[in-house]
Design a protein around this motif. Structure first.
Motif, PDB file in Angstrom:
ATOM      1  N   GLU A   1       0.844  -1.188   0.000  1.00  0.00           N
ATOM      2  CA  GLU A   1       0.000   0.000   0.000  1.00  0.00           C
ATOM      3  C   GLU A   1       0.881   1.241   0.000  1.00  0.00           C
TER       4      GLU A   1
ATOM      5  N   GLU B   1       0.893   5.799  -1.183  1.00  0.00           N
ATOM      6  CA  GLU B   1       0.075   6.987  -1.384  1.00  0.00           C
ATOM      7  C   GLU B   1       0.475   7.626  -2.715  1.00  0.00           C
ATOM      8  N   GLU B   2      -0.435   7.579  -3.678  1.00  0.00           N
ATOM      9  CA  GLU B   2      -0.169   8.113  -5.017  1.00  0.00           C
ATOM     10  C   GLU B   2      -0.457   9.605  -5.073  1.00  0.00           C
TER      11      GLU B   2
ATOM     12  N   ILE C   1      -1.736  12.194  -7.629  1.00  0.00           N
ATOM     13  CA  ILE C   1      -2.424  12.214  -8.920  1.00  0.00           C
ATOM     14  C   ILE C   1      -1.774  13.275  -9.795  1.00  0.00           C
TER      15      ILE C   1
ATOM     16  N   LYS D   1      -3.750  13.487  -3.297  1.00  0.00           N
ATOM     17  CA  LYS D   1      -3.156  12.197  -2.940  1.00  0.00           C
ATOM     18  C   LYS D   1      -4.264  11.199  -2.640  1.00  0.00           C
ATOM     19  N   ARG D   2      -3.968   9.921  -2.911  1.00  0.00           N
ATOM     20  CA  ARG D   2      -4.922   8.855  -2.602  1.00  0.00           C
ATOM     21  C   ARG D   2      -4.161   7.567  -2.314  1.00  0.00           C
TER      22      ARG D   2
ATOM     23  N   ILE E   1      -3.275   3.702  -2.653  1.00  0.00           N
ATOM     24  CA  ILE E   1      -3.394   2.682  -3.692  1.00  0.00           C
ATOM     25  C   ILE E   1      -2.671   1.419  -3.232  1.00  0.00           C
ATOM     26  N   ALA E   2      -3.052   0.301  -3.815  1.00  0.00           N
ATOM     27  CA  ALA E   2      -2.355  -0.970  -3.595  1.00  0.00           C
ATOM     28  C   ALA E   2      -1.689  -1.338  -4.909  1.00  0.00           C
ATOM     29  N   VAL E   3      -0.397  -1.619  -4.861  1.00  0.00           N
ATOM     30  CA  VAL E   3       0.373  -1.919  -6.069  1.00  0.00           C
ATOM     31  C   VAL E   3       0.812  -3.375  -6.031  1.00  0.00           C
TER      32      VAL E   3
ATOM     33  N   ILE F   1       3.576   5.806 -12.117  1.00  0.00           N
ATOM     34  CA  ILE F   1       2.894   6.533 -11.051  1.00  0.00           C
ATOM     35  C   ILE F   1       3.927   7.191 -10.159  1.00  0.00           C
TER      36      ILE F   1
ATOM     37  N   VAL G   1       4.561   8.394  -6.159  1.00  0.00           N
ATOM     38  CA  VAL G   1       4.077   8.185  -4.795  1.00  0.00           C
ATOM     39  C   VAL G   1       4.857   9.052  -3.816  1.00  0.00           C
TER      40      VAL G   1
END
Length: 64
Positions: A4, A6-7, A9, A18-19, A21-23, A50, A52
């Motif tokens: 997990e 934090e991306e 955008i 920011k959101r 995400i799971a990579v 992406i 992060v």
């Protein structure tokens, strides 16, 4: 395995927000630090890139 992060955008009207995400770690092809202060990393995946908020070192620890 997924990690997990934090991306940040980078496009559209929500650019800069920011959101979480799971990579999928199997899809990561490379990691690049964004700046010299250790904040942020650019992750190249099979189908895109992406950015992060986590540092390069933090991501390496999560991958190992």
């Amino acid at each position: 395995m997924f990690i997990e992060l934090e991306e940040i955008i980078s496009s559209g009207i929500t650019a800069g927000k920011k959101r979480p995400i799971a990579v999928n770690t199997e899809k990561i092809s490379s990691l690049t630090p964004v700046d010299h202060k250790g904040h942020g990393t650019q992750i190249s995946l099979r189908r895109g890139t992406i950015q992060v908020t986590e540092s390069y070192e933090e991501i390496l620890r999560k991958l190992n």
